[in-house]
Design a protein around this motif. Sequence first.
Motif, PDB file in Angstrom:
ATOM      1  N   PRO A  35      27.980  37.269  29.958  1.00 49.83           N
ATOM      2  CA  PRO A  35      27.269  38.265  30.474  1.00 49.83           C
ATOM      3  C   PRO A  35      27.136  38.352  32.129  1.00 49.83           C
ATOM      4  CG  PRO A  35      25.956  36.575  29.258  1.00 49.83           C
ATOM      5  CD  PRO A  35      27.350  36.276  29.028  1.00 49.83           C
ATOM      6  N   HIS A  36      27.276  37.153  32.646  1.00 46.06           N
ATOM      7  CA  HIS A  36      27.119  36.906  34.064  1.00 46.06           C
ATOM      8  C   HIS A  36      28.324  37.370  34.899  1.00 46.06           C
ATOM      9  CE1 HIS A  36      23.687  34.615  32.868  1.00 46.06           C
ATOM     10  NE2 HIS A  36      24.597  33.896  32.181  1.00 46.06           N
ATOM     11  N   LEU A  37      29.422  37.790  34.132  1.00 46.54           N
ATOM     12  CA  LEU A  37      30.755  37.921  34.887  1.00 46.54           C
ATOM     13  C   LEU A  37      30.772  39.203  35.601  1.00 46.54           C
ATOM     14  CD1 LEU A  37      33.292  36.283  35.137  1.00 46.54           C
ATOM     15  CD2 LEU A  37      34.486  38.107  33.411  1.00 46.54           C
ATOM     16  N   ASP A  38      30.175  40.382  35.204  1.00 52.39           N
ATOM     17  CA  ASP A  38      30.255  41.470  35.795  1.00 52.39           C
ATOM     18  C   ASP A  38      29.273  41.710  36.914  1.00 52.39           C
ATOM     19  OD1 ASP A  38      32.430  42.527  34.589  1.00 52.39           O
ATOM     20  OD2 ASP A  38      31.238  43.267  32.590  1.00 52.39           O
ATOM     21  N   SER A  39      28.188  40.893  36.646  1.00 51.63           N
ATOM     22  CA  SER A  39      27.245  40.686  37.973  1.00 51.63           C
ATOM     23  C   SER A  39      27.562  39.915  38.859  1.00 51.63           C
ATOM     24  CB  SER A  39      25.889  40.320  37.243  1.00 51.63           C
ATOM     25  OG  SER A  39      25.752  38.976  36.766  1.00 51.63           O
ATOM     26  N   MET A  40      28.644  39.113  39.025  1.00 52.95           N
ATOM     27  CA  MET A  40      28.973  38.348  40.217  1.00 52.95           C
ATOM     28  C   MET A  40      29.572  39.188  41.257  1.00 52.95           C
ATOM     29  SD  MET A  40      30.942  35.374  38.180  1.00 52.95           S
ATOM     30  CE  MET A  40      31.377  34.222  39.738  1.00 52.95           C
ATOM     31  N   ASP A  41      29.007  38.659  42.451  1.00 56.82           N
ATOM     32  CA  ASP A  41      29.475  39.537  43.786  1.00 56.82           C
ATOM     33  C   ASP A  41      30.965  39.327  43.669  1.00 56.82           C
ATOM     34  OD1 ASP A  41      29.268  40.774  46.189  1.00 56.82           O
ATOM     35  OD2 ASP A  41      29.342  38.954  47.241  1.00 56.82           O
ATOM     36  N   GLU A  42      31.644  37.878  43.454  1.00 54.49           N
ATOM     37  CA  GLU A  42      32.984  37.826  43.612  1.00 54.49           C
ATOM     38  C   GLU A  42      33.353  36.654  42.467  1.00 54.49           C
ATOM     39  OE1 GLU A  42      34.202  36.107  47.363  1.00 54.49           O
ATOM     40  OE2 GLU A  42      36.250  36.459  46.840  1.00 54.49           O
ATOM     41  N   ASP A  43      34.311  36.855  41.976  1.00 55.03           N
ATOM     42  CA  ASP A  43      34.910  35.864  40.896  1.00 55.03           C
ATOM     43  C   ASP A  43      36.365  35.203  41.643  1.00 55.03           C
ATOM     44  OD1 ASP A  43      35.206  34.016  39.174  1.00 55.03           O
ATOM     45  OD2 ASP A  43      35.796  35.617  37.665  1.00 55.03           O
ATOM     46  N   ILE A  44      36.219  34.122  42.134  1.00 47.28           N
ATOM     47  CA  ILE A  44      37.536  33.219  42.470  1.00 47.28           C
ATOM     48  C   ILE A  44      37.902  32.566  41.639  1.00 47.28           C
ATOM     49  CG2 ILE A  44      37.917  31.710  44.318  1.00 47.28           C
ATOM     50  CD1 ILE A  44      35.481  32.465  46.201  1.00 47.28           C
ATOM     51  N   LEU A  45      39.361  32.999  41.230  1.00 50.66           N
ATOM     52  CA  LEU A  45      40.168  32.170  40.190  1.00 50.66           C
ATOM     53  C   LEU A  45      41.000  31.101  40.854  1.00 50.66           C
ATOM     54  CD1 LEU A  45      41.284  35.216  38.168  1.00 50.66           C
ATOM     55  CD2 LEU A  45      39.374  33.869  37.807  1.00 50.66           C
ATOM     56  N   TYR A  46      40.076  30.131  41.310  1.00 49.61           N
ATOM     57  CA  TYR A  46      40.692  29.108  42.409  1.00 49.61           C
ATOM     58  C   TYR A  46      42.030  28.428  42.170  1.00 49.61           C
ATOM     59  CZ  TYR A  46      40.550  24.535  44.792  1.00 49.61           C
ATOM     60  OH  TYR A  46      40.897  23.360  45.564  1.00 49.61           O
ATOM     61  N   HIS A  47      42.260  28.070  40.910  1.00 54.79           N
ATOM     62  CA  HIS A  47      43.818  27.387  40.659  1.00 54.79           C
ATOM     63  C   HIS A  47      44.658  28.590  40.545  1.00 54.79           C
ATOM     64  CE1 HIS A  47      40.457  24.632  38.926  1.00 54.79           C
ATOM     65  NE2 HIS A  47      41.264  23.684  39.495  1.00 54.79           N
ATOM     66  N   LEU A  48      44.468  29.730  40.743  1.00 59.17           N
ATOM     67  CA  LEU A  48      45.338  30.810  40.978  1.00 59.17           C
ATOM     68  C   LEU A  48      45.486  31.222  42.366  1.00 59.17           C
ATOM     69  CD1 LEU A  48      44.725  32.608  37.648  1.00 59.17           C
ATOM     70  CD2 LEU A  48      46.632  31.090  37.984  1.00 59.17           C
ATOM     71  N   ASP A  49      44.602  30.945  43.123  1.00 52.86           N
ATOM     72  CA  ASP A  49      44.581  31.319  44.416  1.00 52.86           C
ATOM     73  C   ASP A  49      44.193  32.842  44.442  1.00 52.86           C
ATOM     74  OD1 ASP A  49      44.078  30.707  47.211  1.00 52.86           O
ATOM     75  OD2 ASP A  49      46.031  31.605  47.568  1.00 52.86           O
ATOM     76  N   LEU A  50      43.420  33.408  43.637  1.00 53.59           N
ATOM     77  CA  LEU A  50      43.054  34.834  43.579  1.00 53.59           C
ATOM     78  C   LEU A  50      41.572  35.018  43.439  1.00 53.59           C
ATOM     79  CD1 LEU A  50      45.723  35.999  40.668  1.00 53.59           C
ATOM     80  CD2 LEU A  50      45.980  36.325  43.206  1.00 53.59           C
ATOM     81  N   GLY A  51      41.262  36.249  43.987  1.00 58.62           N
ATOM     82  CA  GLY A  51      39.796  36.413  44.197  1.00 58.62           C
ATOM     83  C   GLY A  51      39.456  37.778  43.974  1.00 58.62           C
ATOM     84  N   THR A  52      38.441  38.355  43.242  1.00 56.96           N
ATOM     85  CA  THR A  52      38.194  39.877  43.095  1.00 56.96           C
ATOM     86  C   THR A  52      37.952  40.713  44.527  1.00 56.96           C
ATOM     87  OG1 THR A  52      35.982  39.187  42.395  1.00 56.96           O
ATOM     88  CG2 THR A  52      37.564  39.735  40.534  1.00 56.96           C
ATOM     89  N   LYS A  53      37.319  39.760  45.435  1.00 52.17           N
ATOM     90  CA  LYS A  53      37.408  40.518  46.692  1.00 52.17           C
ATOM     91  C   LYS A  53      38.542  40.523  47.783  1.00 52.17           C
ATOM     92  CE  LYS A  53      32.333  40.050  48.359  1.00 52.17           C
ATOM     93  NZ  LYS A  53      31.373  39.593  49.045  1.00 52.17           N
TER      94      LYS A  53
END
Lengths: 270, 270
Positions: free
Chosen positions: B30-48
Motif C-alpha cells: 500500500p505504500h508504493l504508490d504514495s512514495m515520492d520516488e522509488d529508487i530501484l538501486y541495483h538496476l540504477d533506475l528511479g521513477t523520478k
Amino acid sequence: MTSILTDSSKSMRTDGNTYVGNRFVHVKNPHLDSMDEDILYHLDLGTKTHNFPAMFGDVKFVCIGGSPNRMKAFAMFIHKELRLKGSEEDIQDICAGTDRYCMYKTGPVLSISHGMGIPSISILLHELIKLLHHAKCCDVTIIRIGTSGGIGIEPGSVVITDTAVDSFFKPRFEQIILDTVVTRSTELDKELAEELLNCSKEIPDLPTLIGHTMCTYDFYEAAVVCVTLLNRLECDQINSPHEVLLEYQQRPQKLISVFIKKRLGRQNSK
Amino acid sequence: MTSILTDSSKSMRTDGNTYVGNRFVHVKNPHLDSMDEDILYHLDLGTKTHNFPAMFGDVKFVCIGGSPNRMKAFAMFIHKELRLKGSEEDIQDICAGTDRYCMYKTGPVLSISHGMGIPSISILLHELIKLLHHAKCCDVTIIRIGTSGGIGIEPGSVVITDTAVDSFFKPRFEQIILDTVVTRSTELDKELAEELLNCSKEIPDLPTLIGHTMCTYDFYEAAVVCVTLLNRLECDQINSPHEVLLEYQQRPQKLISVFIKKRLGRQNSK
C-alpha cells in the motif's frame, strides 16, 4: 562493511574443512591431490591449463567484494598505494574468460568480485581456497570489503565485523549437506579486527567501529545490520547522491590499504 | 534448465504478495504508490529520473539468466528471430550505470542477468516486479533460462521445471521475515510447462523434458538437480569442451524463441 573471513596468523575458524594459517593453504579433501585435473569452472581456471604456483604463489592478501568495477578500482588503488612496479594497464581481469567473477592481481594482493549473496560468495570461496592450495600459497589473509545497509549507525561508517549473524541474529551459518544441517561458527578473528580498528585511527574522516553483520538470503525482507549506505531505522531507499556513495565505497579500501602496508612493513622488517 | 517463475495467463503462484496476470502487474504494497520516488538501486533506475511506462510499458516477456554475456546474446538472438526493426548495436545495457545486473530490451522482450544464487535473483525480482508495476505492464510472462548441474540425465538436456525443491527435496521456499519463517509454494505453471514442451518438439536435436529443479544456497555441498552441464552421478567437474558448453547454453534460448514467436503469433491473430 569490512568482514574478515580468515586471518593469516590464526587457524580459520569459520570452516572446519580448511585451514589458512602460518603455512600452506590446506584443504581437507583427500581426493583433491589425486585428481588428474581440477577445473575451477566459475573462475575459468584449471590446474592443467594454468600454472597456479607461478600465477598466484606470492599472494598474501585476498580482498573480495560484490561489485566487479569496485574490485578493479581497488586493484588499481592498492597498486598505487604499494608503489608496485608496472603500469596500471597491465592489471587485467584474470577471469576474463567468464563473466561470473572478475579477478585482478597486483603484487601480493588479489582483488576479486563475488557478486551478491551467500551462494555467489560460497562458490567463489570454494574455488578460491582450492586455488590458494594448488598455488601453494602461505600466510594468506582474506578480507571482504563491501557495502551494506545499517541499523542505527550513520551512513558512511565503516564497520569491521567481529561476528556474522543469520536472519535470527544467531552467530551461526547453516548449510544443508546431503540432507543434514551442518552448523558452523561465524565468529571472526578478534585480534585482526582490533588491528584494523587501529589502522583506521590513522586515517582522517573515517568513522569506524567494530560490530556485528547480519548475512541473510535476501536484501529486502530483513532487517540487515552494519552500516554504510543507509540507516534502515530511517529509510529503506538508497537516496544519497552518487558522488557521496562513491566516496563511501572508497572508505573500506583506504582502511585495507593502510592495513596491508603495515603488514608488509612488518614482514619486511623481520 | 528452464524455470518458469510466473505466467501471463495465471495468477503468480510463487509469491502471495504479487500478481502477474491478465492485467497490470500489481504489487500488494500500500505504500508504493504514495512514495515520492522509488529508487530501484541495483538496476540504477528511479521513477523520478526514468519514464518507466515509456521505457518498459510494452514488455510482455522477461527472460532472466545468470550470466550477463549470455543474456546479451539472448537479446541479440531474439531480436533477429522476431525480425525486429533497428540495428543490433542499438540494444544497449539499460543498467550500464551499475555492474550488479545487465538489462537489454528488444521489442516486447526484456533480457536480464541475475547473477548466481537465490539472494541475487531475489533482489532482481523484487526490483523487476516493481519496475513492471510502475511501467503499467500487463500480460507479462517471466521465464528463467539458465544452466545447472543434473542428476541421471544426459548433459545438454533442456529441463522445463514444474516444481522447484529446496535442499531437503521439499517443494517450498522459506524466507525469514522479521524473525518469522514464511513458507511459499514453489509449484510452477503446469500449462505453461506443457506449452514449452510442445514448442521443443518443433526443434531438431533438442532433448527436452519436464522435471524438478533443486534450488540450494550453495553449489558444491548438495546434490543439485535438473540437467544440462553435467551428470553429477558420474562426475562433479564441468569438463565438456567450451564449444559444446556454448551450444548447450543456446538450447534453452532456441526453445524460448519458438515459444515467444508462437505467443506473439497467437496475440496477432486475435
